[in-house]
Design an enzyme around this catalytic site. Structure first.
Site, PDB file in Angstrom:
ATOM      1  N   ARG A   1       0.832  -1.191   0.000  1.00 32.26           N
ATOM      2  CA  ARG A   1       0.000   0.000   0.000  1.00 32.26           C
ATOM      3  C   ARG A   1       0.877   1.255   0.000  1.00 32.26           C
ATOM      4  NH1 ARG A   1      -5.161   1.674  -1.045  1.00 32.26           N
ATOM      5  NH2 ARG A   1      -6.129   2.850   0.621  1.00 32.26           N
ATOM      6  N   THR A  56      -9.449   0.490  -9.229  1.00 32.94           N
ATOM      7  CA  THR A  56      -8.551  -0.515  -8.741  1.00 32.94           C
ATOM      8  C   THR A  56      -8.670  -1.682  -9.709  1.00 32.94           C
ATOM      9  OG1 THR A  56      -8.985   0.312  -6.519  1.00 32.94           O
ATOM     10  CG2 THR A  56      -8.355  -1.976  -6.651  1.00 32.94           C
ATOM     11  N   THR A  77      -3.952  -0.761  -7.213  1.00 29.33           N
ATOM     12  CA  THR A  77      -4.773   0.429  -7.442  1.00 29.33           C
ATOM     13  C   THR A  77      -3.978   1.709  -7.613  1.00 29.33           C
ATOM     14  OG1 THR A  77      -6.660   1.655  -6.575  1.00 29.33           O
ATOM     15  CG2 THR A  77      -5.042   0.956  -4.964  1.00 29.33           C
ATOM     16  N   ASN A  92      -6.192   4.244  -6.969  1.00 30.75           N
ATOM     17  CA  ASN A  92      -7.363   4.814  -6.304  1.00 30.75           C
ATOM     18  C   ASN A  92      -8.386   5.237  -7.354  1.00 30.75           C
ATOM     19  OD1 ASN A  92      -9.059   5.393  -4.243  1.00 30.75           O
ATOM     20  ND2 ASN A  92      -8.245   7.412  -3.821  1.00 30.75           N
ATOM     21  N   ASP A 111      -7.922   8.355   0.391  1.00 32.05           N
ATOM     22  CA  ASP A 111      -8.441   7.256   1.217  1.00 32.05           C
ATOM     23  C   ASP A 111      -8.256   7.520   2.712  1.00 32.05           C
ATOM     24  OD1 ASP A 111      -9.693   5.606  -0.538  1.00 32.05           O
ATOM     25  OD2 ASP A 111      -8.026   4.219  -0.810  1.00 32.05           O
ATOM     26  N   GLY A 158     -13.690   0.508  -4.947  1.00 33.24           N
ATOM     27  CA  GLY A 158     -13.712   1.376  -3.763  1.00 33.24           C
ATOM     28  C   GLY A 158     -14.466   0.716  -2.624  1.00 33.24           C
TER      29      GLY A 158
HETATM   30  N1  GLY Z   1      -8.376   3.021  -3.239  1.00 26.45           N
HETATM   31  C1  GLY Z   1      -9.459   2.173  -2.935  1.00 26.45           C
HETATM   32  C2  GLY Z   1      -9.191   1.327  -1.744  1.00 26.45           C
HETATM   33  O1  GLY Z   1      -8.025   1.071  -1.449  1.00 26.45           O
HETATM   34  O2  GLY Z   1     -10.103   0.932  -1.077  1.00 26.45           O
END
Ligand code: GLY
Length: 569
Positions: A105, A378, A396, A398, A420, A471
């Site tokens: 991430r 994503t 992703t 986003n 996020d 999302g």
């Molecule tokens: N960017 C969408 C998620 O990580 O939930």
């Protein structure tokens, strides 16, 4: 239409509305092809990426090798979400039953602060967290690929990157869906980049797109390794580029970035064992809360997508998302009461206010009280190899094309993952999700995600690999896909294709896909106090999955809502 040279792949046409048990449910006109293979399979958002992953398996590589090759191919031919400038998560189960999860991430830059998106009146400016350089989190994808290769790889990174370098030079074909999407964002590309970029033109189905800048970046990574991106020449180009656009990311941010191996969230649902992504994704915990809540009910008896089924899932989702917004954030920064949140007795108590007579109001639902405890775009792919290893990975930028900021020198878009975070408690992000202190911005912190790459075991063996983009709707799409197979005996492809709905506590509404739900059903829900939303052309997720059949063959589910493709041997 289906051109596969290996003879053991069998295609069967299945008509959706026929083999699954449905009571009060609906018209669903889509009919997809199911892909069945003997021992190995890759399902991803693009045919080119699935085929590149599969070729690595045919060359003797394992699922982890195929993962790196597939993810890098998506970065080339699926710029909407595939990326070098974003991040992701992966859940695995090896052939000896070992499980784990990789967190690659993005992180908040070290110069980030809790109030960085607030104006002088203390109100958030969503443009800043969603578009351009300030929206960009420190990318994790390249680090993730090197971590996977170091721990599980059997082939060199150079071999795994080569097909994507070739694809970027040779070019890939633009599909009709891809052309529509790229054309829709032309104005944003120009406004944010203040100049034309590789994607600045009207696209048509069948166009070929070559990306030499991305090929060069991948070639440098192939030659120089991980440090090329995290502080080397490519990293320096990235930081200079972001600075020119007013960004705050520094070389130190890149140098300090690490992908992290984490313990997955594991729980039982009836005769299944579910292995899913832990924080900083909310996916595994929220999926677990909903499934453990549903365990007390006879879903088969309610019927697939019946009014009572929709009510029950909605009410379980409402309560789980309320907990999400309060308790969940980056585990390196906040304590999360994981066991309590997944406790059956706690979840039973949460449902005490539920009745089939009338909708609960989200205003009356807050996060649950836990004793002792002091927040769209994503892509997902699933891979099973011929050795019995399985992965589920979701990656992703986003939003669509992330921040829309594109480095022409490096050849890729940058994420807008900073959105996020909870920019201000109680203020919704681009997915309408509300967060609290646990997901507030802090330097070096990872923003909460909904990505839910998931592996399911049945009777102690691998059974399913599944996940999706979308999302906040990711968790509920994965949930319904698992239930479609486990409770309603759908095939993997039927389960993926079946119409979906979603509730996330706030806003207090159930969103339905445009196709697949009768107006009579929606009217009945309205009469019971539910706010029903059904917009034109609405889809929820693009689920990809692989299911182990009773005869040990693999069945792919590739979502018809995208250009997703399953291939196998
Ligand atoms: N960017 C969408 C998620 O990580 O939930």
């Amino acid at each position: 239409m289906l051109k596969f040279s290996w003879s053991c792949v069998i295609f069967i046409t299945l008509s959706i509305g026929q083999s699954c048990s449905k009571k009060d449910t609906a018209q669903h006109t889509h009919s997809s092809k199911t892909t069945i293979a003997d021992s190995a399979m890759v399902v991803s958002a693009r045919k080119e990426a699935s085929e590149i992953g599969l070729q690595i398996l045919k060359d003797g590589g394992n699922a982890f090798d195929a993962m790196v090759a597939t993810e890098m191919a998506l970065a080339v031919c699926y710029p909407f979400a595939g990326n070098l400038g974003g991040g992701g998560f992966m859940v695995y189960r090896t052939n000896d039953g070992a499980t784990g999860a990789l967190d690659y991430r993005e992180k908040a830059p070290l110069e980030a602060s809790k109030t960085m998106y607030l104006d002088k009146n203390g109100e958030p400016n969503p443009k800043l967290s969603r578009e351009g350089s300030l929206a960009v989190g420190v990318p994790g994808t390249v680090a993730g690929m090197f971590q996977v290769n170091e721990k599980f790889g059997t082939l060199s990174m150079a071999k795994l990157l080569k097909p994507s370098i070739d694809l970027a030079k040779r070019g890939f074909m633009i599909t009709a869906k891809q052309a529509n999407m790229l054309n829709r964002f032309q104005e944003n590309f120009l406004e944010i980049n203040k100049d034309s970029i590789l994607f600045s033109r009207q696209f048509a189905k069948g166009d070929t797109l070559k990306n030499y800048a991305l090929a060069n970046t991948l070639e440098r990574i192939s030659e120089n390794g991980l440090s090329e991106f995290y502080g080397g020449h490519s990293g320096q180009i990235l930081i200079e580029f972001l600075s020119d656009y007013g960004g705050i990311m520094s070389l130190k941010d890149l140098e300090e970035y690490h992908a992290v191996w984490r313990q997955p969230i594991e729980f039982d649902y009836k005769n299944l064992k579910v292995i899913s992504m832990p924080p900083p994704s909310s996916g595994g915990i929220v999926l677990g809360q909903i499934l453990k809540t549903l365990e007390a009910y006879d879903l088969k008896q309610l019927g697939h997508n019946s009014i009572k089924y929709i009510q029950l899932l909605t009410e379980a989702e409402r309560r789980a998302y309320a907990d999400r917004s309060f308790y969940l954030g980056d585990p390196d920064f906040v304590d999360i009461p994981v066991d309590s949140l997944l406790d059956s007795e706690y979840l039973k108590q949460r449902m005490i206010s539920f009745s089939f007579e009338e909708a609960t109001n989200s205003k009356d639902i807050e996060h649950g009280e836990i004793t002792g405890y002091e927040n769209d775009e994503t892509t997902h792919y699933s891979i099973v190899d011929q050795y019995g290893n399985a992965i589920a990975a979701t990656t992703t930028l986003n939003g669509a094309y992330g921040s829309k900021l594109y480095s022409s020198e490096l050849g890729f878009f940058l994420n807008n993952e900073m959105d996020d975070f909870s920019t201000k408690p109680g203020v919704p992000n681009m997915f309408g999700l509300i967060g609290a202190e646990a997901n507030a911005i802090a330097p070096g912190k990872r923003m909460l995600s909904s990505m839910t790459p998931t592996i399911v075991e049945k009777d102690g063996d691998f059974w399913m690999s599944v996940g999706t983009p979308g999302g906040s709707t990711i968790i509920t799409s994965v949930l319904q896909t698992i239930l479609n197979v486990s409770e309603f005996n759908m095939s993997m492809q039927e389960a993926v294709d079946a119409p979906r709905f979603h509730h996330q506590w706030k806003p207090d509404e159930i969103t339905f896909e445009t196709i697949g739900f009768k107006s009579k059903l929606l009217d009945s829900l309205s009469k019971r106090g539910y706010k029903v939303i059904q917009q034109d052309s609405k889809i929820l997720g693009k689920v990809d999955g692989i299911l182990r059949l009773p005869n040990q063959k693999l069945e792919g589910g590739a979502d018809h809502r995208g250009d997703d493709t399953a291939v196998g041997f």
